[in-house]
Write a protein that holds these residues in place. Structure first.
Motif: not given
Ligand SMILES: NC(=O)CC[C@H](N)C(=O)O
Ligand SMILES: Nc1ncnc2c1ncn2[C@@H]1O[C@H](COP(=O)(O)OP(=O)(O)OP(=O)(O)O)[C@@H](O)[C@H]1O
Ligand SMILES: O=c1[nH]c(=O)c2[nH+]cn([C@@H]3O[C@H](COP(=O)(O)O)[C@@H](O)[C@H]3O)c2[nH]1
Ligand SMILES: [Mg+2]
Length: 512
Positions: A52, A54, A79, A131
């Motif tokens: 996500s 988010f 993730c 991130g």
């Molecule tokens: N690719 C993702 O699921 C990233 C998850 C979250 N937004 C992060 O940056 O860690």
């Protein structure tokens, strides 16, 4: 099909890739927005939680009761899905200065017999895009892998009712070298799937299902000569034979000889398809129109008019067949809001509302590559299945400005030379789409000591995966030299050929 995997989508750009990867392991899966949760269904063997954009620490971030799902079936978080799982069970996830975007090297510290990482090398390249980082796991969770930058790249819960794993990297992305193996382990070792999703089983079950849905009624269907509508029609035909009434419209902007060739192919396939010559109607309504959007809307509207007029001649039609495929229906979580209209895609999408007919859409749950595999299984010729995409508004959006019969003829000839050359030199299958564009400019040339003042053709060829983004294809200079020569020599009315070196974005594939 007795088994399926549910993918709960939190809005990741990679969610469809997870679905593709699962399907490639011969396991059927569906994508649902995360808030739909898991409804009771004995066919569901496991759940994958997607990534996500988010952060799990945003107050607005999408949330899900993971423990409730793990009560019922195995879960794999990817993730964001892994971060949410860790947080929900009491672990700590935070922004860290060690972001990872791109390749990373995974150190696999799991037991060699671990069900998820079984046979994965001790160091393996993976694809990261995060991130936030899982800084501390909940009690009763175990780290299975790390990278140089992060302490938790994969984890497992030790005491949950069903198996629960999390991966910080993206196994579904091509650059995760052993990602496919990991997903396969999840599906087969953990969820107990058998891999019953094959083209042959799909054909068998779909034809059965179509017979039940259609009963003794009749189906009408618009066919484009393209992959989706042809494969859908062939399936329906297997179910109900000549009670399928196909309509293929010559809109005057098809490629050279395409109308007859496509009708011949349909005949070979045993399909009951009527060719309708509506060329003049299209030319008349397009006369004087130069705006791309206006041209597109006229063509879309005329398709519907012609189709409805034909439908009136057939008694007792109860259903409308459509070549809808899965990307058209996936309800992904939109995080960017409604997108702006770049181009109005023509299609017969206006039909279902107007005709009040029940829809038959046998390919609703397939991706394009699966449609092709089903097509091969049905014995549809390769040339048709692996044809480049061709837009419904046809050459009308490759003739910039006003469309006239003369210009169509000119472009059909140039396009035929280009396509023939691509095939002869073995380049056709190495590009995703190619076509010629007729520019509304004349320029001066010299042929046989005489001055010419004629049109310019632009050649376009792109590489792409799904048409959403595309690179201009680096066709060999020798090839371009040869085609340019052939077009100018063979097509009277064209004295200049140029090659389009724009990628998408910022350009689009079609010029209008
Ligand atoms: N690719 C993702 O699921 C990233 C998850 C979250 N937004 C992060 O940056 O860690
Ligand atoms: N010349 C045509 N005659 C009749 N129907 C058409 C024609 N061109 C397009 N259609 C209808 O419009 C639909 C959408 O056209 P489009 O070219 O987008 O199809 P598609 O989704 O790419 O599938 P396909 O691979 O079958 O072309 C087709 O599935 C078909 O039902
Ligand atoms: O069926 C279609 N009806 C349309 O109106 C239409 N417009 C563009 N295309 C095809 O879509 C892909 C992306 O095209 P663009 O980069 O020009 O938007 C390319 O493959 C285009 O050929 C269409 N297909
Ligand atoms: Mg098409």
């Amino acid at each position: 099909m007795t088994e399926k995997i549910l993918i709960l989508d939190f809005g990741s750009q990679y969610t469809q890739l997870i679905a593709r990867a699962v399907r490639e392991c011969n396991v059927y899966c569906e994508i649902l927005p995360f808030h739909k949760g898991v409804q009771p269904d004995p066919a569901i063997k496991g759940v994958i939680l997607s990534g996500s954009p988010f952060s799990v620490n945003d107050p607005e971030s999408p949330d899900l009761d993971v423990a409730n799902i793990v009560q019922q079936i195995p879960v794999l978080g990817v993730c964001y899905g892994a971060q949410l799982t860790a947080k929900r069970y009491g672990g700590r996830v935070a922004k860290s200065d060690k972001r990872e975007f791109g390749r990373a090297i995974l150190s696999n510290t799991a037991h060699p017999e671990d069900a998820l990482l079984k046979e994965v090398s001790t160091t393996s390249q993976v694809w990261m895009s995060h991130g936030d980082t899982i800084l501390a796991l909940p009690d009763g969770f175990e780290v299975l892998a790390t990278t140089e930058s992060i302490p938790v790249a994969a984890f497992k819960a030790l005491n949950t009712p069903h198996t629960l794993y999390g991966l910080q990297f993206h196994p579904e992305v091509y650059h995760s070298v052993e990602g496919k193996k990991i997903l396969r382990n999840f599906l087969y070792n953990i969820c107990g799937c058998h891999g019953d999703w094959t083209p042959a089983s799909f054909v068998h079950e779909t034809v059965e299902h179509l017979r039940q849905q259609i009963g003794s009624r009749k189906v009408i269907m618009a066919l484009s000569g393209g992959v989706d509508s042809t494969v859908a029609a062939t399936l329906i035909h297997q179910a109900i034979g000549d009670r399928l009434y196909g309509i293929f419209v010559d809109n005057g902007v098809l490629r050279k000889n395409e109308f007859q060739q496509v009708l011949d192919t349909y005949k070979q396939l045993g399909l009951n398809v009527k060719g309708v010559d509506a060329k003049n109607l299209f030319y008349t309504r397009l006369a004087g129109k130069v705006s791309p959007e206006e041209k597109r809307k006229i063509i879309g509207g005329l398709f519907i008019e012609v189709f409805e007029a034909e439908a009136k001649h057939i008694d007792g039609i109860g259903l409308l067949g459509q070549g809808t495929i899965y990307p058209d229906v996936i309800e992904s979580v939109s995080v960017h809001g409604p997108s702006v209209t770049i181009k109005s895609h023509h299609n017969v999408g206006g039909l279902p509302d107007r005709m009040h007919l029940e829809l038959v859409e046998p390919l609703r749950f397939l991706f394009k590559d699966e449609v092709r595999k089903v097509g091969l299984e049905l014995g549809i010729p390769r040339e048709l299945l692996f044809r480049h995409p061709f837009p419904g508004p046809g050459l009308a959006i490759r003739i910039l400005g006003e469309v006239t019969e003369d210009k169509v003829r000119l472009l059909q000839d140039a396009d035929a030379v280009y396509t023939r050359s691509l095939r002869e030199s073995g380049l056709y299958d190495s590009v995703w789409q190619a076509g010629a564009i007729l520019l509304p400019v004349k320029s001066v040339g010299v042929m046989g000591d005489e001055r010419t003042y004629e049109f310019t053709v632009a050649l376009r060829a792109v590489t792409s995966v799904d048409g959403m983004t595309a690179d201009w294809a680096h066709l060999p200079y020798d090839f371009l030299a040869k085609v340019s020569n052939e077009i100018i020599n063979e097509v009277r009315g064209i004295n200049r050929v140029v090659y389009d070196i724009s990628s998408k974005p910022p350009a689009t594939i079609e010029w209008e």
